[in-house]
Design an enzyme around this catalytic site. Structure first.
Site, PDB file in Angstrom:
ATOM      1  N   GLU A  87       0.807  -1.219   0.000  1.00  0.00           N
ATOM      2  CA  GLU A  87       0.000   0.000   0.000  1.00  0.00           C
ATOM      3  C   GLU A  87       0.839   1.268   0.000  1.00  0.00           C
ATOM      4  OE1 GLU A  87      -0.740  -2.658   1.762  1.00  0.00           O
ATOM      5  OE2 GLU A  87      -2.746  -3.196   1.049  1.00  0.00           O
TER       6      GLU A  87
ATOM      7  N   HIS B  46     -11.541  -4.224   9.040  1.00  0.00           N
ATOM      8  CA  HIS B  46     -12.080  -4.086   7.680  1.00  0.00           C
ATOM      9  C   HIS B  46     -13.444  -3.398   7.679  1.00  0.00           C
ATOM     10  CE1 HIS B  46      -8.974  -6.914   6.430  1.00  0.00           C
ATOM     11  NE2 HIS B  46      -9.400  -6.906   5.185  1.00  0.00           N
TER      12      HIS B  46
HETATM   13  C1  LIG Z   1      -2.577  -4.527   4.146  1.00  0.00           C
HETATM   14  C2  LIG Z   1      -3.587  -5.317   3.429  1.00  0.00           C
HETATM   15  N1  LIG Z   1      -3.701  -5.188   2.105  1.00  0.00           N
HETATM   16  C3  LIG Z   1      -4.614  -5.885   1.425  1.00  0.00           C
HETATM   17  C4  LIG Z   1      -5.451  -6.734   2.078  1.00  0.00           C
HETATM   18  C5  LIG Z   1      -6.532  -7.473   1.324  1.00  0.00           C
HETATM   19  N2  LIG Z   1      -6.153  -8.871   1.243  1.00  0.00           N
HETATM   20  C6  LIG Z   1      -6.582  -9.746   2.156  1.00  0.00           C
HETATM   21  S1  LIG Z   1      -5.903 -11.239   1.952  1.00  0.00           S
HETATM   22  C7  LIG Z   1      -5.058 -10.726   0.588  1.00  0.00           C
HETATM   23  C8  LIG Z   1      -4.182 -11.683  -0.121  1.00  0.00           C
HETATM   24  C9  LIG Z   1      -3.127 -12.175   0.784  1.00  0.00           C
HETATM   25  O1  LIG Z   1      -2.374 -13.122   0.155  1.00  0.00           O
HETATM   26  P1  LIG Z   1      -1.344 -13.969   0.980  1.00  0.00           P
HETATM   27  O2  LIG Z   1      -0.568 -13.094   1.876  1.00  0.00           O
HETATM   28  O3  LIG Z   1      -0.584 -14.779  -0.012  1.00  0.00           O
HETATM   29  O4  LIG Z   1      -2.248 -14.890   1.889  1.00  0.00           O
HETATM   30  P2  LIG Z   1      -3.278 -16.004   1.416  1.00  0.00           P
HETATM   31  O5  LIG Z   1      -4.609 -15.351   1.378  1.00  0.00           O
HETATM   32  O6  LIG Z   1      -2.866 -16.516   0.107  1.00  0.00           O
HETATM   33  O7  LIG Z   1      -3.204 -17.036   2.469  1.00  0.00           O
HETATM   34  C10 LIG Z   1      -5.307  -9.392   0.330  1.00  0.00           C
HETATM   35  C11 LIG Z   1      -4.739  -8.644  -0.789  1.00  0.00           C
HETATM   36  C12 LIG Z   1      -5.314  -6.835   3.470  1.00  0.00           C
HETATM   37  N3  LIG Z   1      -6.121  -7.621   4.188  1.00  0.00           N
HETATM   38  N4  LIG Z   1      -4.370  -6.128   4.121  1.00  0.00           N
END
Ligand SMILES: Cc1ncc(C[n+]2csc(CCOP(=O)(O)OP(=O)(O)O)c2C)c(N)n1
Ligand SMILES: [Mg+2]
Lengths: 330, 339
Positions: free
Chosen positions: A60, A129
């Site tokens: 971000e 959220h």
């Molecule tokens: C700081 C932040 N940015 C964006 C999000 C939205 N978001 C939630 S989960 C996710 C993907 C995360 O991917 P990863 O870290 O690989 O975890 P996974 O869901 O694959 O277990 C995103 C973009 C968030 N929760 N927090």
């Protein structure tokens, strides 16, 4: 005019603006292939290509920072924070970089970017959220702040935001994306002017974003109880044009400011203070603020609902203020 | 290596899978608090890491952390109740799936901010060092967090101060709809960690025993002052959250990915080594299913939190809590503003 949704109106605004201005780019997480976490940017990567609709890593701070740099060098970026709750990660770029560049550098360069995000409760998305963080941006000189409540404003405010010379924080509400309505003609009012959504004579309700709808529902209920409430949608919180609000309060003598945000230190506090300062001679009652409880939003659905104002709460408080009828819960 | 440990790890992995399947049911029954439920099915090999941890060790997880917590000893009924937003849940129904925590079991918190929990293990490492404790703190996070600056700030501190800390990246190949090769210029995560001075390793997360051997080494090193990074390569079997049907990946890719099944792999290995029979493994599976059925039923039957619960625990017990709006309005409207 055909009926559309808040989500679709936002999407159309982006399409129309990007078609008209080749310098507009989108930069954010899941804005491209995925089409946006809430579907606002669906299909835009096919329309405008990967160099204008840019899927960014989960970074971000750098997303907003890169948008600042692109804006400083001639593009008009739309950076997206998937949830406004993530603003914390990017706050330096928002508040110290985007907001301050024009003034700090003596007016040499502006940062004509839009930061799109969404906030609010309604999906049991829990404490990190579900927030309504507009006060963070309101408290930062140099930023503009728009918060559309209607389908028409979703379209027109976003189009207007994309013509501004300075950074605009554009906050949508996750509970409004499915809202149906029509996109009307471009408002002839200047950028930021409030809109009177319902006329009334006993009380002025001031709101923005989703709370406009709760206030309108409250006004409807109040009409049945012999209270005539005027509802004003601020639409933009910066510039904050309260002229129409002061004129309304001069007629009604009573004002309530309604916000979904945790009340303490909220935008409602600032607005109530200004009404108090300007309308002192006309006020028959204290300016009342109705807001979210001063707590982190709980995940349990019933608690989440209880943590923010409802039409019933607004109507109860209004009857109390106007007729001194205390509600049963008080 | 005794034979009981691999079998115990199989049981834990099966319990995780059964639990996550019941979370899916909870959602379909409309009993979950919201739809932001992230299943760790396909990621059960993380048990190789949790099994290398000891009582007293602490950890943080990302939003896909049910499996890690269960493996560290969580009560599935209390977890399920939390996911349903019930009073009997680990956080009284206020946190939910993405915010489960339990101080007693060393869980310093699941996080809905990508990368949000990572630096906490650095602080836990300082605590262990300053108090002379033999504790390691492990941060579990996804490949998505590899893009967050805070990871690099935290890794640098851990290396600089030689803290007993392990960074465990569960690389399930996707952050929402973005495959890792669309979020990183070079997908060699352990290399990044090594550049910071950490021990950095990669392991196939479908092979829980390989994970365990690797993690045991790295945690032992961390306890001795060599912080580490471990990437578990796995595949996210289902959508990002409950509403996501993964339209951005092909059925062929998914079928291929689901062949990297930690449970099937472990089952095959246990049978091949003669550690367990089909019947014994089937019994373990059935027991896990029954345990999680009970957790699901208990969560559904559990009471919702009382409305006033939301005003508790914003600050420490015995100190002033936020004033409810109703009380404020009463003070203004009923009692007069000077009251
Ligand atoms: C700081 C932040 N940015 C964006 C999000 C939205 N978001 C939630 S989960 C996710 C993907 C995360 O991917 P990863 O870290 O690989 O975890 P996974 O869901 O694959 O277990 C995103 C973009 C968030 N929760 N927090
Ligand atoms: Mg991932």
């Amino acid at each position: 005019m055909s009926t559309t949704t808040y989500r679709e109106a936002l999407r159309q605004a982006l399409i129309d603006a990007m078609t008209a201005d080749a310098d507009i780019i989108l930069l954010g997480e899941e804005v491209g292939v995925y089409g946006g976490a809430y579907g606002v940017t669906k299909g835009l990567i096919e329309l405008f290509g990967e160099s204008r609709v840019i899927d960014a890593p989960i970074s971000e701070a750098a997303i907003v920072g890169a948008a600042v740099g692109a804006a400083l060098t001639g593009l008009r970026p739309v950076a997206e924070l998937m949830y406004v709750d993530f603003a914390g990660l990017a706050m330096d770029q928002i508040a110290n970089q985007a907001a301050k560049s024009r003034s700090m550098f003596g007016g040499q360069m502006g940062v004509p970017m839009v930061l799109r995000s969404q906030g609010g409760t309604g999906r049991s998305a829990a404490a990190q959220h579900s927030q309504s963080l507009e006060a963070w941006f309101l408290h930062t000189p140099g930023l503009r702040l728009a918060m559309p409540a209607t389908v028409s404003d979703a379209y027109h405010l976003l189009r207007q935001a994309l013509t501004q010379p300075d950074p605009v924080v554009f906050l949508e509400h996750k509970g409004l994306y499915a809202l149906k309505g029509e996109v009307g003609d471009a408002p002839d009012a200047p950028w930021g002017a409030p809109a009177i959504r319902r006329a009334g004579s006993d009380l002025t309700l001031v709101a923005w974003s989703r709370m406009v709808h709760e206030s309108l529902a409250a006004a409807e209920a109040l009409a049945g109880a012999g209270v005539s409430a005027e509802v004003i949608d601020l639409r933009c919180l910066n510039p904050l044009d309260l002229g129409p609000v002061f004129a309304s309060v001069a007629r009604t003598g009573r004002a309530m400011v309604v916000t979904e945000a945790a009340l303490t230190g909220s935008a409602a506090s600032e607005i109530a203070a200004r009404i108090g300062e300007h309308c002192f001679d006309w006020l028959e009652e204290p300016v009342l603020r109705i807001g979210g409880e001063d707590i982190p939003i709980p995940v349990a659905p019933a608690l989440e609902r209880a943590a923010i104002p409802t039409a019933a709460l607004i109507a109860d408080a209004a009857r109390w203020l106007v007729h001194r009828e205390a509600p049963p819960w008080a | 290596m005794s034979n009981t440990a691999p079998l115990a790890r199989y049981r834990t992995m099966r319990r995780i899978r059964s639990f996550e399947e019941r979370v899916g049911e909870l959602f379909l029954k409309g009993e979950s608090a919201g739809s932001m439920l992230h299943l760790s099915i396909g990621e059960e090999g993380v048990v190789g890491v949790t099994d290398a941890m000891r009582p007293g060790d602490s950890f943080t997880t990302h939003h896909r952390g049910h499996g890690v917590f269960l493996a560290r000893g969580a009560d599935p009924a209390r977890m399920m109740a939390e996911i349903a937003g019930k009073a009997t849940g680990y956080c009284g129904g206020k946190g939910g799936s993405m915010h489960i925590a339990d101080r007693q079991l060393g869980h310093l918190g699941a996080n809905a901010i990508v990368g949000g929990g990572i630096p906490h293990v650095v602080g836990a490492g300082i605590t262990a060092r300053n108090r002379g404790l033999d504790h390691v703190s492990v941060a579990f996070f996804g490949d998505g967090a590899m893009s967050q600056g805070i990871l690099y700030e935290a890794m640098n501190m851990a290396a600089l101060w030689r803290l007993p800390v392990v960074f465990c990246c569960i690389n399930n190949q996707y952050g929402m709809g973005t495959r890792v090769d669309r979020s990183a210029g070079r997908v060699a995560f352990a290399e990044r960690a090594r550049a910071f001075g950490l021990a950095g390793a990669w392991v196939d997360g479908a092979d829980v025993e390989a994970v365990h051997r690797m993690a045991a080494d790295l945690l032992a090193g961390a306890r001795a002052g060599q912080p580490a990074f471990l990437e578990l390569s796995v595949y996210r079997f289902y959508g990002h959250a409950r509403m996501d049907k993964s339209p951005y990946r092909t059925p062929e890719e998914e079928a291929e990915g689901r062949r990297r099944d930690p449970l099937a792999t472990a089952r095959g290995a246990l049978l091949a080594a003669g550690i367990a029979t089909e019947a014994e493994l089937d019994r373990i599976d059935a027991e896990a299913g029954a345990e999680m059925d009970a957790a699901l039923a208990a969560a559904i039957a559990a009471p919702a939190p009382a409305p006033e619960a939301m005003f508790r625990d914003v600050y420490a017990p015995g100190t002033p809590q936020p004033q409810p709006q109703a009380d404020r309005l009463r003070a203004i409207l009923a009692e007069g503003s000077a009251a």
